[in-house]
Design a protein around this motif. Structure first.
Motif, short mmCIF file in Angstrom:
data_model
loop_
_atom_site.label_atom_id
_atom_site.label_comp_id
_atom_site.label_asym_id
_atom_site.label_seq_id
_atom_site.Cartn_x
_atom_site.Cartn_y
_atom_site.Cartn_z
N ARG A 152 54.36 132.69 44.28
CA ARG A 152 53.21 132.79 43.37
C ARG A 152 52.81 131.41 42.84
NH1 ARG A 152 55.30 137.98 39.78
NH2 ARG A 152 55.11 139.56 41.42
N GLU B 138 49.15 138.27 47.43
CA GLU B 138 49.74 138.91 48.60
C GLU B 138 50.77 137.96 49.22
OE1 GLU B 138 48.56 140.48 53.10
OE2 GLU B 138 47.08 139.46 51.84
N ARG B 139 51.92 138.47 49.56
CA ARG B 139 52.94 137.63 50.21
C ARG B 139 52.55 137.37 51.65
NH1 ARG B 139 59.09 139.01 52.08
NH2 ARG B 139 59.59 136.89 52.77
N GLN C 61 60.14 135.23 44.55
CA GLN C 61 58.81 135.78 44.26
C GLN C 61 58.00 134.79 43.41
OE1 GLN C 61 59.40 139.60 42.43
NE2 GLN C 61 60.27 140.53 44.27
N SER C 62 58.65 134.19 42.42
CA SER C 62 57.96 133.23 41.56
C SER C 62 57.54 131.99 42.34
CB SER C 62 58.86 132.82 40.39
OG SER C 62 59.14 133.92 39.55
N GLU D 268 49.78 137.50 40.49
CA GLU D 268 50.32 138.04 41.74
C GLU D 268 49.37 137.74 42.89
OE1 GLU D 268 51.68 142.02 41.79
OE2 GLU D 268 52.65 141.90 39.82
#
Length: 263
Positions: free
Chosen positions: A241, A7-8, A237-238, A5
């Motif tokens: 990352r 931070e976006r 999300q993937s 993970e």
């Protein structure tokens, strides 16, 4: 594959050159045999430009079909583009896709996609989806980032491209492209990445850049509009990352990351 993970962030110097989301479904012959008048009428405010293209049948197959006196079927594709041509919504008898070269953030892209899919489902009522894919193409051009003095081993993570860390080998590499099919919890990733030659508009010679082309997809049966968003949210999300995991802090900082909340 479990990606760590991060931070976006949203990059001020955005490396994305194209984002595509495609939904495949069992063929709907109505789309091939009738122009999408009702569909266009509902989306033309955002996509006023329209064109029709037909897939070309290979000449060898065409000759055989004609010899038997059979009708020659060319798949028709309808494209609806925004006025600046940075957004393209296309439909055929077995897929609908949204493509953009102006991607800023997932929420904006998802809103446009959701609006189009809602209209499409109301008019054409696809039975279900056989494939859902979300594809991100990032192109790292060092001259655009002001980091021409940085070697690729300072920018690309070693676990992605170990050959760039060998001094003798890396100095000789002109282009290298790798393709990986990775299994994830909710589907697969077709990842193509490596050094490619690109020509910038103001330059007379090619520049070596690094391409990340990641296609996240599932071929499991998915019912309707409501169920696809969990899949796409996970893909998004993937994707973030995977990209961050593939680059170094030096490249990350050169693209000027900004907190999502501050944008």
């Amino acid at each position: 594959m479990n990606l760590p993970e991060f931070e976006r962030v949203i990059y001020k110097r955005n490396p994305l050159i194209e984002v595509v989301c495609q939904f495949r479904f069992p063929p709907i012959l109505k789309i091939s045999h009738q122009e999408p008048v009702e569909f266009q009428d509902e989306i033309r405010f955002h996509y006023p430009l329209f064109e029709t293209t037909r897939a070309q049948v290979p000449s060898e197959i065409s000759k055989i079909v004609q010899q038997f006196g059979l009708p020659l079927q060319n798949d028709v594709a309808y494209s609806f583009k925004s006025e600046d041509q940075r957004w393209n919504l296309s439909i055929t008898k077995d897929f609908i896709a949204l493509t953009t070269s102006s991607y800023e953030r997932y929420e904006q892209f998802k809103q446009r996609l959701e609006e189009a899919l809602t209209i499409f489902e109301r008019i054409y009522k696809p039975s279900f989806y056989t494939r859902v894919g979300l594809r991100y193409q990032d192109l790292i051009v060092r001259s655009k980032l002001g980091i021409e003095d940085k070697s690729w081993s300072e920018l690309i993570a070693k676990h992605i491209a170990s050959e760039l860390y060998d001094p003798e080998l890396s100095s000789s590499i002109q282009t290298v492209v790798k393709n990986l099919i990775l299994k994830t919890e909710n589907g697969q990733i077709n990842l193509t990445h490596g050094l490619v030659a690109v020509k910038e508009l103001q330059e007379t010679s090619d520049e070596i850049a690094y391409l990340f082309d990641a296609d996240f997809y599932t071929e499991q049966k998915i019912e309707g509009n409501g169920d696809v968003w969990n899949v796409l949210n996970q893909f998004n999300q993937s994707a973030g990352r995977l990209f961050r995991w593939s680059i170094t802090d030096a490249l990350h900082n050169a693209m000027q990351p900004q907190s999502v909340d501050s944008v």
